[in-house]
Design a protein around this motif. Structure first.
Motif, PDB file in Angstrom:
ATOM      1  N   THR A  54      60.864  51.980  87.147  1.00 15.23           N
ATOM      2  CA  THR A  54      62.112  51.573  86.516  1.00 15.23           C
ATOM      3  C   THR A  54      61.979  51.780  85.015  1.00 15.23           C
ATOM      4  N   ILE A  55      63.021  52.301  84.386  1.00  9.10           N
ATOM      5  CA  ILE A  55      63.034  52.508  82.945  1.00  9.10           C
ATOM      6  C   ILE A  55      64.093  51.592  82.359  1.00  9.10           C
ATOM      7  N   VAL A  56      63.693  50.775  81.376  1.00 13.85           N
ATOM      8  CA  VAL A  56      64.615  49.821  80.766  1.00 13.85           C
ATOM      9  C   VAL A  56      64.780  50.169  79.294  1.00 13.85           C
ATOM     10  N   LEU A  57      66.022  50.464  78.896  1.00 13.71           N
ATOM     11  CA  LEU A  57      66.383  50.652  77.488  1.00 13.71           C
ATOM     12  C   LEU A  57      66.985  49.334  77.041  1.00 13.71           C
ATOM     13  N   SER A  58      66.350  48.679  76.086  1.00 16.16           N
ATOM     14  CA  SER A  58      66.767  47.329  75.716  1.00 16.16           C
ATOM     15  C   SER A  58      66.987  47.193  74.220  1.00 16.16           C
ATOM     16  N   ASP A  59      68.002  46.404  73.847  1.00  9.37           N
ATOM     17  CA  ASP A  59      68.292  46.027  72.462  1.00  9.37           C
ATOM     18  C   ASP A  59      68.759  47.170  71.569  1.00  9.37           C
ATOM     19  N   PHE A  60      69.413  48.179  72.139  1.00 14.83           N
ATOM     20  CA  PHE A  60      69.952  49.275  71.331  1.00 14.83           C
ATOM     21  C   PHE A  60      71.388  48.968  70.936  1.00 14.83           C
TER      22      PHE A  60
END
Length: 171
Positions: A54-60
């Motif tokens: 799983t790839i999580v892009l966070s706080d952008f």
């Protein structure tokens, strides 16, 4: 936990429990274009990593130039890599009104048993019921039962919601 220190400066990236985390680096004053470019490069890197499920892009934060042709090309390439890799992509945007709690604490409808926590942690990493069962030496049906009970106890309905709220649940 593997940290990709030094590879990127505008973002931080690491792998933990089968999840590739990508967040902007709060200690670097980089323009939005550099942050997005490096985030997409990191996403493509995680897409090629067999340990990452799983790839999580966070706080952008949203960019002011979504029509930038370079960023559009990088986005298309990263999306294609992630799609071909059959990994789960979760995007957790930040909110200006969002305030982080002083002490992280799990938010349960009911507490999880030790086995449910083990199953949910592996499940959150993107493993199938068969893979979780093989690792814990239990049947697929038992894994599905633990996942179902875990969802009910946590008050959620999907793996994506589990990944999004993992820190809140203490997983």
């Amino acid at each position: 936990m593997t940290t990709e220190a030094g590879r990127w400066t505008a973002i931080t990236s690491h792998v933990e429990g089968g999840i590739g985390w990508i967040t902007p680096n709060p200690h670097v004053d980089a323009d939005a274009r550099a942050v997005i470019r490096q985030a997409l490069e990191a996403a493509a890197h995680h897409a090629g990593n067999p340990e990452v499920k799983t790839i999580v892009l966070s706080d952008f934060r949203p960019t002011s130039r979504p029509d930038d042709p370079l960023l559009a090309t990088l986005y298309q390439k990263a999306t294609a890599l992630i799609t071909r890799s059959a990994k789960t992509l979760v995007i957790r945007p930040t909110s200006a009104n969002q305030v982080a709690p002083k002490q992280p604490r799990p938010c349960y409808v009911q507490p999880l048993t030790l086995r449910e926590r083990q199953v949910m942690t592996l499940w959150m990493g993107g493993l199938s019921a068969r893979e979780v069962g093989d690792r814990l030496f239990i049947s697929e049906r038992t894994v599905e039962s633990h996942v179902s009970n875990g969802y009910r106890k946590l008050g959620i309905n999907s793996r994506i919601e589990l990944v999004k709220r993992a820190a809140e649940f203490g997983l």
